[in-house]
Design a protein around this motif. Structure first.
Motif, PDB file in Angstrom:
ATOM      1  N   ILE A  82       0.845  -1.195   0.000  1.00  0.00           N
ATOM      2  CA  ILE A  82       0.000   0.000   0.000  1.00  0.00           C
ATOM      3  C   ILE A  82       0.881   1.245   0.000  1.00  0.00           C
ATOM      4  N   THR A  83       0.593   2.161  -0.895  1.00  0.00           N
ATOM      5  CA  THR A  83       1.263   3.454  -0.920  1.00  0.00           C
ATOM      6  C   THR A  83       0.299   4.483  -0.348  1.00  0.00           C
ATOM      7  N   MET A  84       0.778   5.251   0.628  1.00  0.00           N
ATOM      8  CA  MET A  84      -0.102   6.219   1.278  1.00  0.00           C
ATOM      9  C   MET A  84       0.593   7.555   1.433  1.00  0.00           C
ATOM     10  N   TYR A 143      -4.940   5.817   5.689  1.00  0.00           N
ATOM     11  CA  TYR A 143      -5.057   4.706   6.633  1.00  0.00           C
ATOM     12  C   TYR A 143      -5.584   3.466   5.924  1.00  0.00           C
ATOM     13  N   PHE A 144      -5.457   2.326   6.609  1.00  0.00           N
ATOM     14  CA  PHE A 144      -6.090   1.102   6.145  1.00  0.00           C
ATOM     15  C   PHE A 144      -6.580   0.336   7.367  1.00  0.00           C
ATOM     16  N   THR A 145      -7.514  -0.562   7.130  1.00  0.00           N
ATOM     17  CA  THR A 145      -8.070  -1.346   8.217  1.00  0.00           C
ATOM     18  C   THR A 145      -7.611  -2.791   8.080  1.00  0.00           C
ATOM     19  N   VAL A 146      -7.533  -3.453   9.233  1.00  0.00           N
ATOM     20  CA  VAL A 146      -7.229  -4.880   9.285  1.00  0.00           C
ATOM     21  C   VAL A 146      -8.375  -5.500  10.058  1.00  0.00           C
ATOM     22  N   GLY A 147      -9.157  -6.314   9.381  1.00  0.00           N
ATOM     23  CA  GLY A 147     -10.351  -6.846  10.026  1.00  0.00           C
ATOM     24  C   GLY A 147     -11.342  -5.728  10.301  1.00  0.00           C
ATOM     25  N   ARG A 148     -12.140  -5.902  11.343  1.00  0.00           N
ATOM     26  CA  ARG A 148     -13.159  -4.897  11.668  1.00  0.00           C
ATOM     27  C   ARG A 148     -12.686  -3.872  12.694  1.00  0.00           C
ATOM     28  N   ASP A 149     -11.700  -4.263  13.519  1.00  0.00           N
ATOM     29  CA  ASP A 149     -11.396  -3.453  14.698  1.00  0.00           C
ATOM     30  C   ASP A 149     -10.005  -2.820  14.725  1.00  0.00           C
ATOM     31  N   THR A 150      -9.206  -3.005  13.683  1.00  0.00           N
ATOM     32  CA  THR A 150      -7.850  -2.465  13.705  1.00  0.00           C
ATOM     33  C   THR A 150      -7.665  -1.466  12.562  1.00  0.00           C
ATOM     34  N   VAL A 151      -7.146  -0.291  12.899  1.00  0.00           N
ATOM     35  CA  VAL A 151      -6.884   0.758  11.918  1.00  0.00           C
ATOM     36  C   VAL A 151      -5.411   1.148  12.030  1.00  0.00           C
ATOM     37  N   VAL A 152      -4.740   1.211  10.878  1.00  0.00           N
ATOM     38  CA  VAL A 152      -3.353   1.657  10.822  1.00  0.00           C
ATOM     39  C   VAL A 152      -3.330   2.924   9.980  1.00  0.00           C
ATOM     40  N   GLN A 153      -2.808   4.015  10.561  1.00  0.00           N
ATOM     41  CA  GLN A 153      -2.789   5.306   9.873  1.00  0.00           C
ATOM     42  C   GLN A 153      -1.354   5.801   9.727  1.00  0.00           C
ATOM     43  N   PHE A 154      -1.049   6.328   8.535  1.00  0.00           N
ATOM     44  CA  PHE A 154       0.246   6.943   8.257  1.00  0.00           C
ATOM     45  C   PHE A 154       0.197   8.349   8.841  1.00  0.00           C
ATOM     46  N   ASP A 155       0.998   8.593   9.893  1.00  0.00           N
ATOM     47  CA  ASP A 155       1.004   9.892  10.556  1.00  0.00           C
ATOM     48  C   ASP A 155       1.941  10.853   9.833  1.00  0.00           C
ATOM     49  N   ARG A 156       3.230  10.483   9.737  1.00  0.00           N
ATOM     50  CA  ARG A 156       4.190  11.370   9.071  1.00  0.00           C
ATOM     51  C   ARG A 156       5.474  10.610   8.752  1.00  0.00           C
TER      52      ARG A 156
END
Length: 112
Positions: free
Chosen positions: A4-6, A11-24
């Motif tokens: 994934i390029t961001m 951000y992207f989600t993993v399953g229903r309950d996990t979110v990973v966000q590119f901060d900086r």
């Protein structure tokens, strides 16, 4: 494997309950924000391996050629500010305009 390029804020989600966000991006480091349920263990790879865990087979070895970021520190920030001041003092000459455009291309003016 998904790659994934961001941009910052993406951000992207993993399953229903996990979110990973590119901060900086800071120098050679990427800052991520991970929001996951407390019961989901999150462990950096270097810690996993140091504790005797095995490196997952899917982890890609990254070539050092991709890590050519300009290390940033206070002296470089100050030098950039001084360059901009010098260009401002040069006024609206064509040379100053070209130099300002190139400098802004390499080091965009932060709006935030």
């Amino acid at each position: 494997m998904l790659c994934i390029t961001m941009t910052p804020g993406g951000y992207f989600t993993v399953g229903r309950d996990t979110v990973v966000q590119f901060d900086r991006l800071s120098g050679e480091r990427v800052h991520l924000i991970v929001n996951a349920p407390r019961e989901v263990p999150i462990l950096r790879g270097e810690v996993l391996e140091r504790q005797g865990g095995r490196r997952p087979a899917c982890v890609k070895d990254v070539s050092p050629r991709y890590v050519h970021q300009l290390p940033w520190d206070h002296q470089k920030k100050q030098a950039l500010a001084e360059l901009r001041q010098t260009l401002d003092a040069m006024g609206p000459s064509p040379e100053a305009r070209v130099l300002r455009e190139k400098l802004d291309l390499i080091f965009p003016v932060s709006t935030g």
